[in-house]
Design a protein around this motif. Structure first.
Motif, mmCIF file in Angstrom:
data_model
loop_
_atom_site.group_PDB
_atom_site.id
_atom_site.type_symbol
_atom_site.label_atom_id
_atom_site.label_comp_id
_atom_site.label_asym_id
_atom_site.label_seq_id
_atom_site.Cartn_x
_atom_site.Cartn_y
_atom_site.Cartn_z
ATOM 1 N N ALA A 20 4.860 7.950 10.277
ATOM 2 C CA ALA A 20 5.668 6.865 9.715
ATOM 3 C C ALA A 20 5.550 5.560 10.506
ATOM 4 O O ALA A 20 6.037 4.523 10.055
ATOM 5 N N ARG A 25 0.507 4.102 9.598
ATOM 6 C CA ARG A 25 0.559 3.926 8.145
ATOM 7 C C ARG A 25 -0.541 2.981 7.661
ATOM 8 O O ARG A 25 -1.070 3.142 6.566
ATOM 9 N N ARG A 26 -0.905 2.022 8.473
ATOM 10 C CA ARG A 26 -1.886 1.020 8.043
ATOM 11 C C ARG A 26 -3.253 1.637 7.739
ATOM 12 O O ARG A 26 -3.898 1.282 6.758
ATOM 13 N N GLN A 29 -2.146 7.183 7.375
ATOM 14 C CA GLN A 29 -1.275 7.828 6.396
ATOM 15 C C GLN A 29 -0.568 6.744 5.584
ATOM 16 O O GLN A 29 0.531 6.342 5.918
ATOM 17 N N LYS A 30 -1.222 6.286 4.542
ATOM 18 C CA LYS A 30 -0.718 5.126 3.802
ATOM 19 C C LYS A 30 0.508 5.428 2.954
ATOM 20 O O LYS A 30 1.273 4.532 2.648
ATOM 21 N N THR A 31 0.686 6.677 2.577
ATOM 22 C CA THR A 31 1.879 7.045 1.812
ATOM 23 C C THR A 31 2.829 7.816 2.721
ATOM 24 O O THR A 31 2.391 8.608 3.556
ATOM 25 N N PRO A 32 4.126 7.598 2.563
ATOM 26 C CA PRO A 32 5.088 8.292 3.424
ATOM 27 C C PRO A 32 5.021 9.804 3.259
ATOM 28 O O PRO A 32 4.724 10.309 2.172
#
Length: 164
Positions: A20, A25-26, A29-32
């Motif tokens: 998170a 995230r960038r 892991q772009k989606t939570p």
């Protein structure tokens, strides 16, 4: 000094937090992901149900990063279709550990000292978005060389290879 320990189910809350973080995230892991999502995705890996090894990187006993490696022939969609060698994925999760050279140190120690020997391979691949200049520089310093560009999930990527 960088050390590695196997990822455990008890690490899932920490991993959920890392996934998170804005810097993760960038590019990673772009989606939570919820804790349940992490348990669903990483549980089979921790239990040895998938042919993949997962580790937590530590510096002076403090957990700061995640790494995984797998044989490309076991994951046909990995490494832009490469079937030889292994592929690696990694990220620094703890923001306080960014910008200290630990990404380079953990990648070098992991690929040469753990991942390649574990799979009895001499070739490793890693892919980064072209926009992730820090990760690209890190991999190049470790000895990965650019192989080719490709598109994954709409993002321009660069596949790099390390041959020992």
């Amino acid at each position: 000094m960088i050390a590695f320990r196997p990822l455990a189910a008890a690490d899932f809350p920490m991993l959920t937090g890392w996934l998170a973080e804005p810097h993760v995230r960038r590019f990673v892991q772009k989606t939570p992901m919820t804790l349940e999502d992490v348990a669903t995705k990483y549980g089979p890996r921790v239990r040895g149900e998938q042919p993949i090894i997962c580790h937590v990187a530590q510096s002076d006993g403090a957990d700061f990063g995640y790494l995984q490696a797998y044989r490309n022939r076991d994951w046909p969609d990995a490494a832009d279709g490469q079937t030889d060698g292994i592929s690696l994925d990694l990220h620094i999760g703890e923001p306080a550990f960014l910008g200290r050279g630990l990404g380079r140190a953990m990648l070098d120690a992991y690929v040469r000292g753990l991942a390649l020997p574990h799979f009895a391979q001499t070739t490793a691949y890693i892919a980064h978005e072209l926009a992730n200049t820090a990760a690209l520089a890190c991999s190049k310093v470790v000895g990965f060389t650019p192989l080719r560009e490709f598109v994954e999930d709409g993002e321009a990527m660069l596949l790099l290879r390390l041959k020992l």
